[in-house]
Design a protein around this motif. Sequence first.
Motif, mmCIF file in Angstrom:
data_model
loop_
_atom_site.group_PDB
_atom_site.id
_atom_site.type_symbol
_atom_site.label_atom_id
_atom_site.label_comp_id
_atom_site.label_asym_id
_atom_site.label_seq_id
_atom_site.Cartn_x
_atom_site.Cartn_y
_atom_site.Cartn_z
ATOM 1 N N VAL A 125 0.846 -1.190 0.000
ATOM 2 C CA VAL A 125 0.000 0.000 0.000
ATOM 3 C C VAL A 125 0.883 1.242 0.000
ATOM 4 N N ASP A 126 0.495 2.224 -0.798
ATOM 5 C CA ASP A 126 1.247 3.477 -0.893
ATOM 6 C C ASP A 126 0.639 4.572 -0.016
ATOM 7 N N ILE A 127 -0.684 4.599 0.039
ATOM 8 C CA ILE A 127 -1.388 5.636 0.785
ATOM 9 C C ILE A 127 -2.426 4.978 1.688
ATOM 10 N N PHE A 128 -2.338 5.226 2.968
ATOM 11 C CA PHE A 128 -3.371 4.766 3.897
ATOM 12 C C PHE A 128 -4.341 5.925 4.133
ATOM 13 N N LEU A 129 -5.628 5.612 4.057
ATOM 14 C CA LEU A 129 -6.676 6.619 4.230
ATOM 15 C C LEU A 129 -7.645 6.150 5.316
ATOM 16 N N PRO A 130 -7.222 6.270 6.585
ATOM 17 C CA PRO A 130 -8.086 5.813 7.687
ATOM 18 C C PRO A 130 -8.953 6.941 8.240
ATOM 19 N N ASP A 131 -10.099 6.575 8.781
ATOM 20 C CA ASP A 131 -10.858 7.472 9.635
ATOM 21 C C ASP A 131 -10.252 7.433 11.037
ATOM 22 N N LEU A 132 -10.390 8.523 11.756
ATOM 23 C CA LEU A 132 -10.228 8.502 13.205
ATOM 24 C C LEU A 132 -11.496 9.137 13.738
ATOM 25 N N LYS A 133 -12.479 8.291 14.055
ATOM 26 C CA LYS A 133 -13.847 8.737 14.279
ATOM 27 C C LYS A 133 -14.080 9.362 15.648
ATOM 28 N N PHE A 136 5.034 13.933 -2.085
ATOM 29 C CA PHE A 136 4.231 14.445 -3.184
ATOM 30 C C PHE A 136 4.993 14.355 -4.501
ATOM 31 N N THR A 137 4.249 14.241 -5.593
ATOM 32 C CA THR A 137 4.839 14.308 -6.925
ATOM 33 C C THR A 137 5.171 15.766 -7.233
ATOM 34 N N PRO A 138 5.987 16.026 -8.266
ATOM 35 C CA PRO A 138 6.314 17.417 -8.609
ATOM 36 C C PRO A 138 5.087 18.287 -8.875
ATOM 37 N N ASP A 139 3.981 17.684 -9.330
ATOM 38 C CA ASP A 139 2.772 18.475 -9.597
ATOM 39 C C ASP A 139 1.833 18.550 -8.401
ATOM 40 N N GLY A 140 2.311 18.089 -7.235
ATOM 41 C CA GLY A 140 1.541 18.274 -6.020
ATOM 42 C C GLY A 140 0.602 17.156 -5.646
ATOM 43 N N GLN A 141 0.634 16.038 -6.362
ATOM 44 C CA GLN A 141 -0.222 14.898 -6.023
ATOM 45 C C GLN A 141 0.443 14.048 -4.939
ATOM 46 N N LEU A 142 -0.354 13.614 -3.973
ATOM 47 C CA LEU A 142 0.193 12.747 -2.926
ATOM 48 C C LEU A 142 0.526 11.387 -3.514
ATOM 49 N N LYS A 143 1.756 10.931 -3.317
ATOM 50 C CA LYS A 143 2.151 9.623 -3.840
ATOM 51 C C LYS A 143 2.410 8.602 -2.736
ATOM 52 N N ARG A 144 2.579 9.099 -1.504
ATOM 53 C CA ARG A 144 2.848 8.172 -0.399
ATOM 54 C C ARG A 144 2.553 8.894 0.915
ATOM 55 N N GLY A 145 1.996 8.159 1.878
ATOM 56 C CA GLY A 145 1.739 8.762 3.165
ATOM 57 C C GLY A 145 0.400 8.361 3.747
ATOM 58 N N VAL A 146 -0.025 9.090 4.774
ATOM 59 C CA VAL A 146 -1.261 8.794 5.498
ATOM 60 C C VAL A 146 -2.166 10.019 5.466
ATOM 61 N N ILE A 163 -3.335 13.475 16.907
ATOM 62 C CA ILE A 163 -2.668 13.426 15.601
ATOM 63 C C ILE A 163 -1.423 14.302 15.611
ATOM 64 N N HIS A 164 -1.564 15.518 16.110
ATOM 65 C CA HIS A 164 -0.432 16.446 16.066
ATOM 66 C C HIS A 164 0.669 16.027 17.029
ATOM 67 N N GLU A 165 0.289 15.545 18.215
ATOM 68 C CA GLU A 165 1.300 15.090 19.175
ATOM 69 C C GLU A 165 2.067 13.882 18.654
ATOM 70 N N THR A 166 1.391 13.040 17.866
ATOM 71 C CA THR A 166 2.001 11.788 17.395
ATOM 72 C C THR A 166 2.799 11.972 16.119
ATOM 73 N N PHE A 167 2.270 12.749 15.187
ATOM 74 C CA PHE A 167 2.871 12.838 13.853
ATOM 75 C C PHE A 167 3.342 14.242 13.483
ATOM 76 N N GLY A 168 3.116 15.224 14.322
ATOM 77 C CA GLY A 168 3.444 16.592 13.936
ATOM 78 C C GLY A 168 2.619 16.986 12.723
ATOM 79 N N ASP A 169 3.281 17.572 11.745
ATOM 80 C CA ASP A 169 2.588 18.014 10.531
ATOM 81 C C ASP A 169 2.993 17.148 9.344
ATOM 82 N N THR A 170 3.205 15.838 9.602
ATOM 83 C CA THR A 170 3.720 14.954 8.549
ATOM 84 C C THR A 170 2.664 14.013 7.993
ATOM 85 N N VAL A 171 1.402 14.184 8.408
ATOM 86 C CA VAL A 171 0.286 13.459 7.807
ATOM 87 C C VAL A 171 -0.696 14.489 7.264
#
Length: 228
Positions: free
Chosen positions: A77-85, A121-131, A152-160
Amino acid sequence: SHEGRGIEVTDERLAEIFLEQQARGAATLDLVTPTHYVPEILHALHMAREQGFQLPVVYNSGAYETEETIEALRGEVDIFLPDLKYADEASAREYSLAPDYFAVATKAIARMYEEVGPLQFTPDGQLKRGVIIRHLVLPGHRHESMRVLDWIHETFGDTVQISLMNQYTPMYRAAEHKGMNRRLTTFEYQSVVDHALNLGITHCYVQQGRTADTKFVPHFDGSGVEQG
């Protein structure tokens, strides 16, 4: 119409479907609520890749997952798209019958991040990998939403990437739950958005205008599944 009858899809047919999406020009392969079919999906992905499948794979789920399931997806998997409900146990039990939701979901999301890392991100701004973590703000629960953002912020900062959604629509048995038979107010949503900004979160999708409507609920009719 496919209503009222099941649709059997073999692993081989699933691989064909993946290749068909690539041929149609899809940007990604989005696997929605796929947990109970993970072994079959992995088999189909391997077959499709042998035939030239190269799309980024998105795993789109409610995050109520075991760490073992997420581990099985490592490298696939390249991109995980989870809810945090929810952040509160009472909310998870009442609205989703999901005991220990926050504990389970946060462990699963942490494992997702460990597998794919920070946003790329790709050069054109599309997300290619991450959460990308989605959170639907519920009426009467804005402070709970703020606690979700805090984690979220305490765990990952601004990297998701975060997607803050405002389209809660009262449907089905919503009236049975106190305070849930109404839409979200602009104030409630904006206060959560402001909290994200105050935390220093910059990778955050927000919604503008009225999105709470049944027209946004998809029809699950099996379209595109059968051959021919």
